[in-house]
Design a protein around this motif. Structure first.
Motif, short mmCIF file in Angstrom:
data_model
loop_
_atom_site.label_atom_id
_atom_site.label_comp_id
_atom_site.label_asym_id
_atom_site.label_seq_id
_atom_site.Cartn_x
_atom_site.Cartn_y
_atom_site.Cartn_z
N VAL A 275 -2.66 -16.76 -45.40
CA VAL A 275 -2.91 -18.17 -45.08
C VAL A 275 -2.08 -18.61 -43.87
N GLY A 276 -0.83 -18.20 -43.81
CA GLY A 276 0.08 -18.71 -42.79
C GLY A 276 -0.09 -18.08 -41.42
N PHE A 277 -0.60 -16.84 -41.35
CA PHE A 277 -0.67 -16.15 -40.07
C PHE A 277 -1.58 -16.86 -39.06
N PRO A 278 -2.79 -17.31 -39.43
CA PRO A 278 -3.62 -18.02 -38.43
C PRO A 278 -2.91 -19.26 -37.86
N SER A 279 -2.22 -20.02 -38.72
CA SER A 279 -1.49 -21.18 -38.24
C SER A 279 -0.36 -20.77 -37.29
N MET A 280 0.33 -19.68 -37.64
CA MET A 280 1.41 -19.19 -36.80
C MET A 280 0.89 -18.75 -35.44
N VAL A 281 -0.23 -18.02 -35.44
CA VAL A 281 -0.81 -17.55 -34.18
C VAL A 281 -1.25 -18.73 -33.32
N THR A 282 -1.87 -19.73 -33.94
CA THR A 282 -2.35 -20.89 -33.19
C THR A 282 -1.21 -21.58 -32.46
N MET A 283 -0.11 -21.85 -33.16
CA MET A 283 1.01 -22.55 -32.56
C MET A 283 1.77 -21.67 -31.58
N THR A 284 1.83 -20.36 -31.85
CA THR A 284 2.47 -19.44 -30.91
C THR A 284 1.72 -19.41 -29.59
N VAL A 285 0.40 -19.37 -29.66
CA VAL A 285 -0.42 -19.41 -28.45
C VAL A 285 -0.15 -20.70 -27.67
N MET A 286 0.01 -21.82 -28.39
CA MET A 286 0.31 -23.09 -27.73
C MET A 286 1.61 -23.00 -26.94
N GLY A 287 2.64 -22.41 -27.54
CA GLY A 287 3.92 -22.28 -26.86
C GLY A 287 3.83 -21.39 -25.63
N ILE A 288 3.15 -20.27 -25.77
CA ILE A 288 3.02 -19.33 -24.65
C ILE A 288 2.19 -19.94 -23.53
N VAL A 289 1.09 -20.62 -23.91
CA VAL A 289 0.26 -21.28 -22.90
C VAL A 289 1.05 -22.36 -22.16
N GLY A 290 1.92 -23.08 -22.89
CA GLY A 290 2.76 -24.08 -22.23
C GLY A 290 3.65 -23.47 -21.16
N MET A 291 4.21 -22.29 -21.46
CA MET A 291 5.04 -21.61 -20.46
C MET A 291 4.21 -21.18 -19.25
N ILE A 292 3.03 -20.61 -19.51
CA ILE A 292 2.18 -20.16 -18.41
C ILE A 292 1.74 -21.35 -17.56
N PHE A 293 1.44 -22.46 -18.21
CA PHE A 293 1.01 -23.66 -17.47
C PHE A 293 2.12 -24.13 -16.53
N ASN A 294 3.37 -24.02 -16.99
CA ASN A 294 4.50 -24.39 -16.13
C ASN A 294 4.56 -23.50 -14.89
N THR A 295 4.24 -22.22 -15.04
CA THR A 295 4.25 -21.33 -13.87
C THR A 295 3.13 -21.69 -12.89
N ILE A 296 2.04 -22.28 -13.39
CA ILE A 296 0.93 -22.67 -12.51
C ILE A 296 1.31 -23.88 -11.67
N ILE A 297 2.00 -24.85 -12.27
CA ILE A 297 2.31 -26.09 -11.55
C ILE A 297 3.62 -26.01 -10.76
N LYS A 298 4.47 -25.03 -11.07
CA LYS A 298 5.77 -24.93 -10.42
C LYS A 298 5.67 -24.81 -8.90
N PRO A 299 4.73 -24.02 -8.31
CA PRO A 299 4.68 -23.90 -6.85
C PRO A 299 4.47 -25.22 -6.12
N PHE A 300 3.87 -26.20 -6.78
CA PHE A 300 3.68 -27.50 -6.13
C PHE A 300 4.99 -28.27 -6.05
#
Length: 451
Positions: A238-263
Motif C-alpha cells: 500500500v505504501g510504496f505507490p505513495s512513496m514513489v509518487t512523492m519521491t518523484v515530486m522531490g526529484i522533479v523539483g530538483m530537476i526543475f531548478n536546474t532548468i530555471i537556474k541558467p536564467f
C-alpha cells in the motif's frame, strides 16, 4: 456512512485531515518567512533544500500510510495482535528511514548545493541547513508514524494536537534562534534548521511516548521485536505507490531548478516561494481527498453506487471552488503574496508573471486530485501512480526543457500544460474504470454526474 447526507459527512470527514495538512505545511513556510528577513540569498538556500524535505516526507508518509492501512484493516477484522505488530514495525521502519537520510543528507549536501548555486553565501547556508534537517530528522519520521497510528485507531484529535504542538514550537523558536533574541547568538539559516528539527523532535518524542505508554487499542511493547516478511509486504504493498509518487515530486523539483537556474539563481528563490505558498492551496484539497477516500470505498463495498457518485460529485465541487478562489488570488494579487518574503525588485519582476502563469493549473490539478482519490477508493492505486508519473516525467519536464530555449516566462506554462494533460488522462481512466466496476446503468449515470 451509508445514510447521512453526503456533503456534511464529507466536510466532517475531511476537516481533521485538512487541518493536519495545513499544519504540516507550516514548517517550511514559517522558516522561509523568517529567513527572508535575513537576506534573499538565505531564502534561496532554504528554497534549494525544499525538495529534500519532500523526499523525507515521501519516505515517512509512504511507510506510515502502509502501516495505517494495514493496522486499520486488521483492527476491522478484530485481529489486534497483527495490528499491534504492524504498528511496532512502523516504529522501527521510521528509525531505518531516518538512518538513510542521516548518511545521504550529510554526505550529499555539498554536491547538491554546488549543482544549484555558485554564490558562496548561498552554498554555505544550504549545506548547513540540509545537514541539520536531515541528520536530526528522527522527530519528523516518528511524529508522522505516530499520527498515522492514531488515525488508524480513530484518534484523530490526538494526531492534530501533535502536529499543532510541532508547528507552534517551530513558530516560537524560529525568530529566537534566527535573530538571536533573549541574549542567544543570531544563527541565521542554521537557526531556522535547528528550530525546525527541535520542534519535530519534541513533538515526535511526545507522540512516541503516547503511542508506547498511553495507547489503549494496540499493544506497543517492543520487547523481542523481529521483522515479519508478511507484515512488511503488506505495509509496502500500500505504501510504496505513495512513496514513489512523492519521491518523484522531490526529484522533479530538483530537476526543475536546474532548468530555471541558467536564467538566474533568483528564479530558484521565486520558485521556492511559490512552492511554499502552493502548499496552502493544495493541502485543503488533499484533505478533502482523504475525506472522500473512506466514504467512496465504504459505499462501493456496500454497493451504494449512487453515494459513490455523490461523494465524487461533491468532492469535485469543493476542490473546484477552492482552486477557483486560489486562482483569483494568484492572478490579481501576486505582489501581495510575494511581499511577506521581503521580495526584491528582481523577485517581483520574475515572480508576478510566474505566479499568474502557474496558477492557471489550479482547477485542472484539483479535479485530478479528486479523481485519483476515487481510483484509490475503488482499489486502483496504480492508476494514481501512473497519472502522477505521466504528468511530471512525460509532460512537465519535457515541456519545461522545450520552453527553456526561449524565455523564463514561457517555462512556467509547463505546469498548466502538464496539469491539463493529467486531468484529461484521469477523466479517461475514470470513464474506463466506471464501466468495469459499476453496473452498466450506474456507469452511464456516473459519467453524466462527472460531466
Amino acid at each position: 456512512m451509508v445514510e447521512a447526507p453526503v456533503l456534511p459527512l464529507l466536510l466532517r470527514m475531511s476537516g481533521p485531515a485538512v487541518f493536519s495538512m495545513l499544519i504540516m505545511s507550516l514548517y517550511n513556510v514559517v522558516d522561509s518567512l523568517f529567513v527572508s528577513a535575513v537576506s534573499e540569498e538565505a531564502l534561496r538556500a532554504v528554497s534549494i533544500i525544499f525538495p529534500v524535505n519532500t523526499l523525507m516526507i515521501a519516505f515517512a508518509v509512504g511507510t506510515s500510510t502502509g502501516v495505517n492501512s494495514f493496522v486499520a484493516r486488521r483492527l476491522g477484522a478484530e485481529d489486534r495482535e497483527t495490528a499491534s505488530l504492524a504498528a511496532r514495525h512502523g516504529i522501527v521502519l521510521s528509525f531505518v528511514n531516518w538512518l538513510v537520510f542521516v548518511v545521504a543528507g550529510y554526505f550529499s549536501a555539498p554536491a547538491l548545493m554546488h549543482l544549484f548555486t555558485a554564490n558562496p553565501s548561498v552554498y554555505a547556508d544550504g549545506v548547513s541547513y540540509m545537514r541539520i534537517v536531515t541528520v536530526a530528522s528522527l522527530g519528523l519520521f516518528w511524529q508522522i508514524h505516530s499520527e498515522k497510528i492514531f488515525q488508524a485507531t480513530g484518534n484523530m484529535t490526538r494526531a492534530m494536537y501533535m502536529q499543532s504542538m510541532g508547528a507552534l514550537l517551530n513558530i516560537v523558536m524560529d525568530p529566537i534562534l534566527i535573530f538571536g533574541w533573549f541574549g542567544l547568538p543570531a544563527m541565521g539559516v542554521r537557526g531556522a534548521a535547528v528550530a525546525t528539527v527541535a520542534a519535530q523532535l519534541i513533538a515526535g518524542a511526545v507522540s512516541v511516548y503516547l503511542l508506547l505508554r498511553r495507547e489503549e487499542v494496540l499493544d506497543m511493547r517492543m520487547t523481542g521485536f523481529r521483522f515479519d516478511r508478511t507484515v512488511l509486504r503488506s505495509i509496502y504493498r500500500v505504501g510504496f505507490p505513495s512513496m514513489v509518487t512523492m519521491t518523484v515530486m522531490g526529484i522533479v523539483g530538483m530537476i526543475f531548478n536546474t532548468i530555471i537556474k541558467p536564467f538566474s539563481e533568483v528564479a530558484i528563490t521565486v520558485f521556492g516561494v511559490y512552492m511554499k505558498l502552493e502548499s496552502f492551496v493544495f493541502m485543503p484539497v488533499f484533505g478533502i481527498g482523504q475525506g472522500m477516500l473512506p466514504l467512496m470505498g465504504y459505499n462501493y463495498g456496500a454497493k451504494r453506487y449512487d453515494r459513490v457518485r455523490s461523494v465524487l460529485k461533491n468532492g469535485l465541487i469543493l476542490v473546484t471552488a477552492i482552486m477557483g478562489i486560489a486562482t483569483v488570488i494568484f492572478q490579481f494579487f501576486p505582489n501581495l503574496l510575494l511581499a511577506p518574503f521581503q521580495a526584491t525588485e528582481e523577485m517581483y519582476r520574475m515572480g508576478i508573471p510566474a505566479f499568474r502563469t502557474i496558477s492557471l493549473c489550479f482547477v485542472f490539478a484539483g479535479i485530478t486530485i479528486a479523481l485519483t482519490n476515487a481510483f484509490n477508493a475503488l482499489g486502483k492505486g496504480t492508476h494514481s501512480l501512473f497519472i502522477s508519473i505521466f504528468r511530471q516525467v512525460f509532460i512537465l519536464l519535457p515541456v519545461a526543457f522545450f520552453f527553456a530555449n526561449w524565455h523564463l516566462d514561457y517555462i512556467w506554462y509547463a505546469y498548466a500544460i502538464s496539469d491539463l494533460g493529467a486531468m484529461l488522462m484521469a477523466i479517461v481512466l475514470y470513464i474506463r474504470l466506471s464501466r468495469q466496476l459499476l453496473p452498466a446503468e450506474e456507469g452511464v449515470q456516473a459519467l453524466r454526474e462527472l460531466a
